[in-house]
Each structure stands twice: as structure tokens, then as C-alpha cells.
Write an enzyme that holds these catalytic residues in place. Sequence first.
Site, PDB file in Angstrom:
ATOM      1  N   TYR A  35     -11.569  -1.616   8.686  1.00  0.00           N
ATOM      2  CA  TYR A  35     -12.767  -2.469   8.691  1.00  0.00           C
ATOM      3  C   TYR A  35     -13.305  -2.715   7.288  1.00  0.00           C
ATOM      4  O   TYR A  35     -14.266  -3.446   7.106  1.00  0.00           O
ATOM      5  CB  TYR A  35     -13.875  -1.797   9.529  1.00  0.00           C
ATOM      6  CG  TYR A  35     -14.249  -0.437   8.966  1.00  0.00           C
ATOM      7  CD1 TYR A  35     -15.177  -0.316   7.934  1.00  0.00           C
ATOM      8  CD2 TYR A  35     -13.617   0.725   9.413  1.00  0.00           C
ATOM      9  CE1 TYR A  35     -15.471   0.919   7.384  1.00  0.00           C
ATOM     10  CE2 TYR A  35     -13.910   1.957   8.864  1.00  0.00           C
ATOM     11  CZ  TYR A  35     -14.849   2.041   7.856  1.00  0.00           C
ATOM     12  OH  TYR A  35     -15.129   3.258   7.297  1.00  0.00           O
ATOM     13  N   GLY A  36     -12.679  -2.069   6.288  1.00  0.00           N
ATOM     14  CA  GLY A  36     -13.247  -2.130   4.931  1.00  0.00           C
ATOM     15  C   GLY A  36     -12.254  -2.623   3.910  1.00  0.00           C
ATOM     16  O   GLY A  36     -11.639  -3.688   4.071  1.00  0.00           O
ATOM     17  N   THR A  37     -12.071  -1.813   2.869  1.00  0.00           N
ATOM     18  CA  THR A  37     -11.241  -2.251   1.743  1.00  0.00           C
ATOM     19  C   THR A  37      -9.755  -2.299   2.071  1.00  0.00           C
ATOM     20  O   THR A  37      -8.966  -2.777   1.261  1.00  0.00           O
ATOM     21  CB  THR A  37     -11.442  -1.314   0.539  1.00  0.00           C
ATOM     22  OG1 THR A  37     -11.088   0.014   0.927  1.00  0.00           O
ATOM     23  CG2 THR A  37     -12.875  -1.342   0.050  1.00  0.00           C
ATOM     24  N   LEU A  38      -9.364  -1.805   3.258  1.00  0.00           N
ATOM     25  CA  LEU A  38      -7.946  -1.872   3.637  1.00  0.00           C
ATOM     26  C   LEU A  38      -7.573  -3.190   4.306  1.00  0.00           C
ATOM     27  O   LEU A  38      -6.394  -3.467   4.547  1.00  0.00           O
ATOM     28  CB  LEU A  38      -7.585  -0.702   4.571  1.00  0.00           C
ATOM     29  CG  LEU A  38      -7.465   0.676   3.893  1.00  0.00           C
ATOM     30  CD1 LEU A  38      -7.448   1.787   4.939  1.00  0.00           C
ATOM     31  CD2 LEU A  38      -6.192   0.750   3.046  1.00  0.00           C
ATOM     32  N   GLU A  60      -8.425   8.076   1.965  1.00  0.00           N
ATOM     33  CA  GLU A  60      -9.773   8.208   2.543  1.00  0.00           C
ATOM     34  C   GLU A  60     -10.283   9.652   2.496  1.00  0.00           C
ATOM     35  O   GLU A  60     -11.395   9.913   2.947  1.00  0.00           O
ATOM     36  CB  GLU A  60      -9.777   7.701   3.992  1.00  0.00           C
ATOM     37  CG  GLU A  60      -9.174   6.315   4.201  1.00  0.00           C
ATOM     38  CD  GLU A  60      -9.869   5.214   3.407  1.00  0.00           C
ATOM     39  OE1 GLU A  60     -10.945   5.458   2.838  1.00  0.00           O
ATOM     40  OE2 GLU A  60      -9.314   4.109   3.346  1.00  0.00           O
TER      41      GLU A  60
HETATM   42  N1  PCA Z   1     -11.173   1.847   3.830  1.00  0.00           N
HETATM   43  C1  PCA Z   1     -11.051   2.163   5.219  1.00  0.00           C
HETATM   44  C2  PCA Z   1     -12.316   2.853   5.543  1.00  0.00           C
HETATM   45  C3  PCA Z   1     -13.296   2.280   4.587  1.00  0.00           C
HETATM   46  C4  PCA Z   1     -12.474   1.674   3.528  1.00  0.00           C
HETATM   47  O1  PCA Z   1     -12.858   1.074   2.559  1.00  0.00           O
HETATM   48  C5  PCA Z   1     -10.927   0.886   6.011  1.00  0.00           C
HETATM   49  O2  PCA Z   1     -10.773  -0.209   5.444  1.00  0.00           O
HETATM   50  O3  PCA Z   1     -10.981   0.955   7.250  1.00  0.00           O
END
Ligand code: PCA
Length: 199
Positions: A31-34, A106
Site C-alpha cells: 500500500y506504500g512505497t512498494l 520493512e
Molecule cells: N512499504 C510497504 C509498507 C509501507 C511501505 O512503504 C508497502 O508498500 O506496503
Amino acid sequence: MHKISGFPVQRIPKPIGVHTIKTIMQKVFVYGTLKKNEPNNYWLQDPNNGIGNFVADGYTKTKYPLIIATKYNIPFLLHSPGNGHFVQGEIYDVDDKMLSKLDILEDHPNYYVREIDDIIVKNSSSSDPQIEKCWVYFLKNFKPELLKREYFDNYSSHGSHGLQYMDRSKRDPSYNHKGEIKSDSRQSVSEPEPSRTPP
Ligand code: PCA
């Protein structure tokens, strides 16, 4: 013996006791930077990390607060079910190797905690909503004041919020940013981060 274009060909029998090794794949919801076009998506794309295959877009079946926090503008899904939004993200099929690499990125289970959760698959062909059980990296034991932050439903590092993610290579190694968010960590403590745990 069989003949192909006139030449005799011998069939090689499958050796007894030799099995095809099956790669076990697991589903991760990011949900984030991935996510695609976000700063850490290259981890999922790097074949040296193992297999990371995009499956579909999806969103959480439960509402959660998705916030951006610390002076490095890191996205976190707070483990506070029922608060916030149905959070948008992407489902990937990953092998064990990739999952262990993501755990290092993470810093699971010391920082983010990876848990199984229900994700609703978008654009699935069936009329009933399809639900996949996926691993999700949550933030637990967070400072309660984080719940007063703005909640997002779809993270982008370059959103109108202006809170652009700062890559770990640009961070101050003597600053403990975990102290800003973890309830069990003091902000004044500055300990160098181990190089293998750079979320
Ligand atoms: N990376 C993981 C968790 C938060 C982040 O930045 C993600 O993208 O799900």
C-alpha cells in the site's frame, strides 16, 4: 526407439524418485512505497530478490488509518481496524526468498509487523467480490497521537500533500526516526540503524 526424420531417438525415462520442485508462492498486499511507480517498487522487480509478480489492484476489506509520518515521510498502515479508509494497493505473488527480502526492508517484526488480512481484488471477472488472504505490513504499538494525522486512502509519494518520501540513503544515520512513531521507543535515543534494516 522412435524415429524422427529417419534418425533413431532413444526416449530417456524420468529417473525414479526425482520430483519437480514447486515454488511456493504467497500473496502480499502493498500500500506504500512498494507499489508501482513508488520509490521501493524496485525491490519487487529485482530478480536477485526472488520472484515478485503483480497480480491485481485491491483494497483492504477493513478500514485502516494510512498515514505519512516521521521526518522522512514514511507511509504506515496503523493497526487500528475500523478507523480510516478502505486502503488501495497492489497484490503480488512472491516466493519465500522475496518475502524474506521484504521482511528485511520493512524490518519485520521489529518495526512493521506482517500479518494476514482480507484484501478485495479489483476488476475480478466474477460478479461476487473476490477476497484474497494477503500478507500486509502494519504498524503496531504506535504512539496514539498518530491517530490524529491525516488519513489517506491511496498513497503516493508525490501526492498533493507534499510529503515526499526520503530514501534511506539520504537519511541521517544518527537519528532514530522510529522514536517518532513507536510507543516503546524513545525519541531522544539515537542509535545507528543496522545496515540490513532500513525501512
Ligand atoms: N512499504 C510497504 C509498507 C509501507 C511501505 O512503504 C508497502 O508498500 O506496503
